[in-house]
Design a protein around this motif. Structure first.
Motif, PDB file in Angstrom:
ATOM      1  N   TYR A   1      47.937  42.152  39.327  1.00  0.00           N
ATOM      2  CA  TYR A   1      47.932  42.844  40.623  1.00  0.00           C
ATOM      3  C   TYR A   1      46.893  42.245  41.570  1.00  0.00           C
ATOM      4  CZ  TYR A   1      50.538  46.305  37.950  1.00  0.00           C
ATOM      5  OH  TYR A   1      51.461  46.935  37.164  1.00  0.00           O
ATOM      6  N   ASN A   2      46.886  40.924  41.716  1.00  0.00           N
ATOM      7  CA  ASN A   2      45.827  40.260  42.488  1.00  0.00           C
ATOM      8  C   ASN A   2      45.862  40.564  43.986  1.00  0.00           C
ATOM      9  OD1 ASN A   2      48.017  38.726  43.175  1.00  0.00           O
ATOM     10  ND2 ASN A   2      47.222  36.821  42.330  1.00  0.00           N
ATOM     11  N   LYS A   3      46.880  41.227  44.476  1.00  0.00           N
ATOM     12  CA  LYS A   3      46.893  41.656  45.880  1.00  0.00           C
ATOM     13  C   LYS A   3      46.045  42.916  46.086  1.00  0.00           C
ATOM     14  CE  LYS A   3      51.492  39.888  46.868  1.00  0.00           C
ATOM     15  NZ  LYS A   3      52.886  40.229  47.167  1.00  0.00           N
ATOM     16  N   PHE A   4      45.671  43.556  44.966  1.00  0.00           N
ATOM     17  CA  PHE A   4      45.001  44.844  45.057  1.00  0.00           C
ATOM     18  C   PHE A   4      43.600  44.870  44.441  1.00  0.00           C
ATOM     19  CE2 PHE A   4      49.603  45.554  44.643  1.00  0.00           C
ATOM     20  CZ  PHE A   4      49.858  46.075  45.909  1.00  0.00           C
ATOM     21  N   ILE A   5      43.220  43.813  43.721  1.00  0.00           N
ATOM     22  CA  ILE A   5      41.899  43.761  43.095  1.00  0.00           C
ATOM     23  C   ILE A   5      41.397  42.327  43.066  1.00  0.00           C
ATOM     24  CG2 ILE A   5      43.013  43.767  40.824  1.00  0.00           C
ATOM     25  CD1 ILE A   5      40.424  44.933  39.649  1.00  0.00           C
ATOM     26  N   GLN A   6      40.101  42.173  43.340  1.00  0.00           N
ATOM     27  CA  GLN A   6      39.462  40.863  43.314  1.00  0.00           C
ATOM     28  C   GLN A   6      38.152  40.986  42.555  1.00  0.00           C
ATOM     29  OE1 GLN A   6      37.768  39.355  47.014  1.00  0.00           O
ATOM     30  NE2 GLN A   6      38.515  37.316  46.499  1.00  0.00           N
TER      31      GLN A   6
ATOM     32  N   GLN B   1      37.214  45.694  45.164  1.00  0.00           N
ATOM     33  CA  GLN B   1      36.305  44.562  44.985  1.00  0.00           C
ATOM     34  C   GLN B   1      35.412  44.854  43.783  1.00  0.00           C
ATOM     35  OE1 GLN B   1      36.230  41.723  46.857  1.00  0.00           O
ATOM     36  NE2 GLN B   1      37.858  42.468  48.180  1.00  0.00           N
TER      37      GLN B   1
ATOM     38  N   SER C   1      47.863  50.568  46.182  1.00  0.00           N
ATOM     39  CA  SER C   1      49.102  49.985  45.663  1.00  0.00           C
ATOM     40  C   SER C   1      50.201  51.035  45.496  1.00  0.00           C
ATOM     41  CB  SER C   1      48.851  49.296  44.312  1.00  0.00           C
ATOM     42  OG  SER C   1      48.519  50.247  43.316  1.00  0.00           O
TER      43      SER C   1
ATOM     44  N   ALA D   1      42.736  50.404  45.933  1.00  0.00           N
ATOM     45  CA  ALA D   1      43.822  49.434  45.778  1.00  0.00           C
ATOM     46  C   ALA D   1      44.932  49.667  46.796  1.00  0.00           C
ATOM     47  CB  ALA D   1      44.395  49.509  44.363  1.00  0.00           C
TER      48      ALA D   1
ATOM     49  N   MET E   1      41.789  47.051  49.175  1.00  0.00           N
ATOM     50  CA  MET E   1      41.633  46.230  47.992  1.00  0.00           C
ATOM     51  C   MET E   1      40.376  46.661  47.244  1.00  0.00           C
ATOM     52  SD  MET E   1      41.183  42.103  47.552  1.00  0.00           S
ATOM     53  CE  MET E   1      42.905  41.697  47.469  1.00  0.00           C
TER      54      MET E   1
ATOM     55  N   GLU F   1      43.669  42.225  37.289  1.00  0.00           N
ATOM     56  CA  GLU F   1      43.642  41.307  38.433  1.00  0.00           C
ATOM     57  C   GLU F   1      44.761  40.269  38.321  1.00  0.00           C
ATOM     58  OE1 GLU F   1      40.339  38.630  40.764  1.00  0.00           O
ATOM     59  OE2 GLU F   1      40.461  38.417  38.585  1.00  0.00           O
TER      60      GLU F   1
END
Length: 110
Positions: free
Chosen positions: A101-106, A3, A25, A23, A1, A98
């Motif tokens: 694609y919130n599973k890959f970036i916070q 950050q 992804s 990511a 992920m 985000e």
């Protein structure tokens, strides 16, 4: 992920940011999230360097996946406003990534 951490001053100006991680992804070389985050962040840094003629403190990882940028404290009010506008624009674009694609970036702000 991936950050993203944005550090702000007491008056809410961006003073620095750090982007780290991958990511994952998609396959290496085809990861759209990583490509998007890289394009947005490096594009914003290049815009500040070119349009504002300001020396940023930049640290990058040897193999990608890491970018840290510190904004100098000694900017004029006009320079600070220009830098803030460009980096706030970057943050808006990163937030759009985000949201999708919130599973890959916070994104965090401190």
């Amino acid at each position: 992920m991936i950050q993203v951490t944005v550090y702000r001053t007491k008056d809410e100006n961006i003073r620095s940011f750090e982007i780290s991680g991958h990511a994952e992804s998609g396959p290496y070389g085809y990861d759209l999230v990583c490509a998007g985050v890289s394009a947005v962040s490096i594009g914003a840094v290049n815009a500040v360097l070119e349009l504002c003629d300001i020396d940023l403190e930049i640290k990058q990882g040897e193999e990608g996946g890491y970018l840290a940028v510190n904004i100098p404290n000694n900017l004029s009010p006009d320079e600070r406003d220009k830098v803030q506008l460009l980096f706030e624009g970057m943050l808006i674009s990163l937030k759009a990534i985000e949201m999708e694609y919130n599973k890959f970036i916070q994104i965090r702000q401190k």
